[in-house]
Design a protein around this motif. Structure first.
Motif, PDB file in Angstrom:
ATOM      1  N   SER A 160       0.817  -1.217   0.000  1.00  0.00           N
ATOM      2  CA  SER A 160       0.000   0.000   0.000  1.00  0.00           C
ATOM      3  C   SER A 160       0.849   1.263   0.000  1.00  0.00           C
ATOM      4  O   SER A 160       0.360   2.344  -0.341  1.00  0.00           O
ATOM      5  CB  SER A 160      -0.923   0.019   1.213  1.00  0.00           C
ATOM      6  OG  SER A 160      -0.173   0.187   2.406  1.00  0.00           O
ATOM      7  N   GLY A 161       2.106   1.138   0.423  1.00  0.00           N
ATOM      8  CA  GLY A 161       2.978   2.291   0.575  1.00  0.00           C
ATOM      9  C   GLY A 161       2.761   3.048   1.867  1.00  0.00           C
ATOM     10  O   GLY A 161       3.454   4.036   2.126  1.00  0.00           O
ATOM     11  N   ARG A 162       1.802   2.618   2.696  1.00  0.00           N
ATOM     12  CA  ARG A 162       1.559   3.317   3.965  1.00  0.00           C
ATOM     13  C   ARG A 162       2.760   3.143   4.898  1.00  0.00           C
ATOM     14  O   ARG A 162       3.343   2.060   4.988  1.00  0.00           O
ATOM     15  CB  ARG A 162       0.299   2.802   4.649  1.00  0.00           C
ATOM     16  CG  ARG A 162      -0.990   3.166   3.948  1.00  0.00           C
ATOM     17  CD  ARG A 162      -2.209   2.781   4.791  1.00  0.00           C
ATOM     18  NE  ARG A 162      -3.440   3.049   4.064  1.00  0.00           N
ATOM     19  CZ  ARG A 162      -4.076   2.148   3.299  1.00  0.00           C
ATOM     20  NH1 ARG A 162      -3.604   0.914   3.194  1.00  0.00           N
ATOM     21  NH2 ARG A 162      -5.168   2.477   2.656  1.00  0.00           N
ATOM     22  N   VAL A 163       3.074   4.227   5.584  1.00  0.00           N
ATOM     23  CA  VAL A 163       4.182   4.239   6.537  1.00  0.00           C
ATOM     24  C   VAL A 163       3.660   4.737   7.881  1.00  0.00           C
ATOM     25  O   VAL A 163       2.956   5.747   7.954  1.00  0.00           O
ATOM     26  CB  VAL A 163       5.327   5.142   6.054  1.00  0.00           C
ATOM     27  CG1 VAL A 163       6.429   5.247   7.114  1.00  0.00           C
ATOM     28  CG2 VAL A 163       5.899   4.631   4.729  1.00  0.00           C
ATOM     29  N   LEU A 164       4.006   4.014   8.934  1.00  0.00           N
ATOM     30  CA  LEU A 164       3.701   4.405  10.311  1.00  0.00           C
ATOM     31  C   LEU A 164       5.011   4.734  11.005  1.00  0.00           C
ATOM     32  O   LEU A 164       5.950   3.931  10.974  1.00  0.00           O
ATOM     33  CB  LEU A 164       3.001   3.264  11.037  1.00  0.00           C
ATOM     34  CG  LEU A 164       2.938   3.312  12.575  1.00  0.00           C
ATOM     35  CD1 LEU A 164       2.083   4.478  13.051  1.00  0.00           C
ATOM     36  CD2 LEU A 164       2.411   1.991  13.151  1.00  0.00           C
ATOM     37  N   THR A 165       5.086   5.918  11.618  1.00  0.00           N
ATOM     38  CA  THR A 165       6.219   6.245  12.478  1.00  0.00           C
ATOM     39  C   THR A 165       5.717   6.401  13.906  1.00  0.00           C
ATOM     40  O   THR A 165       4.555   6.769  14.132  1.00  0.00           O
ATOM     41  CB  THR A 165       6.919   7.538  12.043  1.00  0.00           C
ATOM     42  OG1 THR A 165       5.984   8.622  12.075  1.00  0.00           O
ATOM     43  CG2 THR A 165       7.502   7.401  10.648  1.00  0.00           C
ATOM     44  N   VAL A 166       6.568   6.099  14.857  1.00  0.00           N
ATOM     45  CA  VAL A 166       6.200   6.189  16.273  1.00  0.00           C
ATOM     46  C   VAL A 166       7.219   7.058  16.990  1.00  0.00           C
ATOM     47  O   VAL A 166       8.430   6.843  16.865  1.00  0.00           O
ATOM     48  CB  VAL A 166       6.135   4.801  16.940  1.00  0.00           C
ATOM     49  CG1 VAL A 166       5.612   4.928  18.367  1.00  0.00           C
ATOM     50  CG2 VAL A 166       5.267   3.844  16.130  1.00  0.00           C
ATOM     51  N   GLN A 167       6.701   8.043  17.727  1.00  0.00           N
ATOM     52  CA  GLN A 167       7.528   8.851  18.628  1.00  0.00           C
ATOM     53  C   GLN A 167       7.020   8.651  20.054  1.00  0.00           C
ATOM     54  O   GLN A 167       5.825   8.430  20.267  1.00  0.00           O
ATOM     55  CB  GLN A 167       7.429  10.333  18.279  1.00  0.00           C
ATOM     56  CG  GLN A 167       7.874  10.708  16.892  1.00  0.00           C
ATOM     57  CD  GLN A 167       7.652  12.192  16.646  1.00  0.00           C
ATOM     58  OE1 GLN A 167       8.341  13.033  17.231  1.00  0.00           O
ATOM     59  NE2 GLN A 167       6.704  12.517  15.794  1.00  0.00           N
ATOM     60  N   THR A 168       7.916   8.753  21.021  1.00  0.00           N
ATOM     61  CA  THR A 168       7.495   8.635  22.415  1.00  0.00           C
ATOM     62  C   THR A 168       8.490   9.296  23.344  1.00  0.00           C
ATOM     63  O   THR A 168       9.647   9.538  22.972  1.00  0.00           O
ATOM     64  CB  THR A 168       7.304   7.166  22.819  1.00  0.00           C
ATOM     65  OG1 THR A 168       6.642   7.104  24.088  1.00  0.00           O
ATOM     66  CG2 THR A 168       8.635   6.433  22.928  1.00  0.00           C
ATOM     67  N   THR A 169       8.028   9.560  24.558  1.00  0.00           N
ATOM     68  CA  THR A 169       8.888  10.020  25.642  1.00  0.00           C
ATOM     69  C   THR A 169       9.285   8.864  26.567  1.00  0.00           C
ATOM     70  O   THR A 169      10.041   9.065  27.515  1.00  0.00           O
ATOM     71  CB  THR A 169       8.156  11.079  26.484  1.00  0.00           C
ATOM     72  OG1 THR A 169       6.884  10.547  26.904  1.00  0.00           O
ATOM     73  CG2 THR A 169       7.920  12.348  25.686  1.00  0.00           C
TER      74      THR A 169
END
Length: 364
Positions: A288-297
């Motif tokens: 699909s080309g979908r990209v998930l990025t995750v940021q956190t503290t």
């Protein structure tokens, strides 16, 4: 540090409105809030469990699909087939060894619901099962909803009255930003997270083994056969847990089939300074080309590959097959309350627990 997003409401803005989503088995009414942005994303969150029920994201061709697992009604979320889909998890997410811990020289026993350990906060009144109060808002970032709940002293065996707020906001940058704040009148362990299951091809697609994952972690916490950390912190180098560069989930998962985790179900010790918001993971679906990025503290993330999904039929009568979704649960390490060598999960009276998690979406 996380800050309450209320008070920054734009003049004339129209916050989202809640709609009825049925009632719990106790007769409590449940509301559903829909957040939208100009990038074509739509998120739906309900008051039971402050739960993300739907997240619609465009692919590289502009086609939109719901990428998180869930149910069409409250009854589905109350059923035995619900495996914490999309909920706010706690008071203590992940595992506590034998459900026991000590605070100020007093031992506490909380319910064992993942024998022989406690998992995700309890049985009857864990945070995923209670109905939260909702207050919608809109700021310069986008639409959002703040959920609040006060857990009384002794609920599910935990000490202290714990007052919590969880804010979801869908931003103009195609991010779902989740902010947690908690205070207690007594020292108590706190470890909150969101337990969304993602499939970037769309919820109900048959597998995530072709998803490419990067996790910015040089180390992880090895466990015993009940998935309780041994206390060691080991390097990922030379193991199937080395995602410092992108790997397909299915590339090495068979090496873990005969381990206690039965696939990926591991806590990664994240690089960078805990308490600072930083990018810690990236997932891409090549189809699909979908990209998930995750940021956190947070200091850790639990990477889980849906090893216990069993073909249950859920939203839209779609089937959730074995390993057809993944979780990236930003949190403190499992069983931290019993490991003084780990970052502490004890929230002292008068202190403030804060945690930010940002799920970002794009397509390429």
């Amino acid at each position: 540090m996380a800050m309450s997003v209320l008070g920054a409401t734009m003049a004339g803005a129209e916050p989202p409105k809640g709609e009825p989503f049925g009632k719990t088995s106790r007769g409590e009414p449940v509301e559903l809030y829909t957040l939208k942005n100009k990038g074509g994303l739509t998120a739906k969150i309900m008051t039971r469990g402050a739960t993300l029920t739907e997240l619609n994201v465009p692919d590289k061709n502009g086609d939109v699909a719901d990428v998180v697992l869930g149910w069409d009604d409250v009854a589905g979320y109350e059923s035995a087939d619900n495996q914490y889909f999309g909920c706010t998890t706690g008071r203590v997410a992940n595992r506590i060894a034998k459900g026991k811990f000590t605070v100020l020289n007093k031992e506490y026993q909380v319910p064992v619901n993942n024998a022989p350990n406690a998992l995700h906060g309890g049985v009857e009144r864990s945070l995923d099962k209670v109905v939260w109060k909702a207050e919608p808002f809109e700021t310069h970032r986008g639409q959002g909803v703040k959920f609040t709940y006060t857990s009384p002293d002794g609920e599910e065996g935990y000490p202290g009255k714990l007052t919590m707020e969880v804010s979801y906001q869908l931003t103009g940058d195609n991010e779902l930003r989740i902010e947690y704040i908690a205070t207690s009148d007594r020292p108590t362990p706190v470890n909150l997270t969101n337990h969304s299951y993602f499939n970037l091809q769309g919820a109900g697609s048959p597998t995530v083994l072709d998803h490419e994952v990067t996790i910015h972690a040089d180390k992880y916490t090895p466990t015993d056969d009940t998935l309780i950390p041994t206390g060691k912190i080991d390097p990922v180098e030379g193991t199937p847990l080395d995602f410092r560069s992108a790997h397909k989930i299915g590339e090495r998962i068979e090496q873990l089939d005969k381990t206690a985790a039965i696939g990926y179900d591991h806590n990664f010790v994240l690089n960078g300074a805990s308490g600072t918001l930083r990018k810690i993971a990236r997932v891409k679906d090549p189809k699909s080309g979908r990209v998930l990025t995750v940021q956190t503290t947070e200091p850790g993330v639990q990477f889980y590959t849906g090893n216990f999904l069993k073909g249950q039929k859920a939203k839209g009568s779609k089937t959730y097959a074995h390993r057809s979704a993944l979780c990236l649960e930003t949190q403190h390490f499992p069983d931290s309350v019993n490991h003084p060598e780990f970052p502490t999960t004890i929230l002292k009276a008068g202190d403030k627990y804060t945690h930010i998690c940002v799920y970002g979406f794009s397509a390429e």
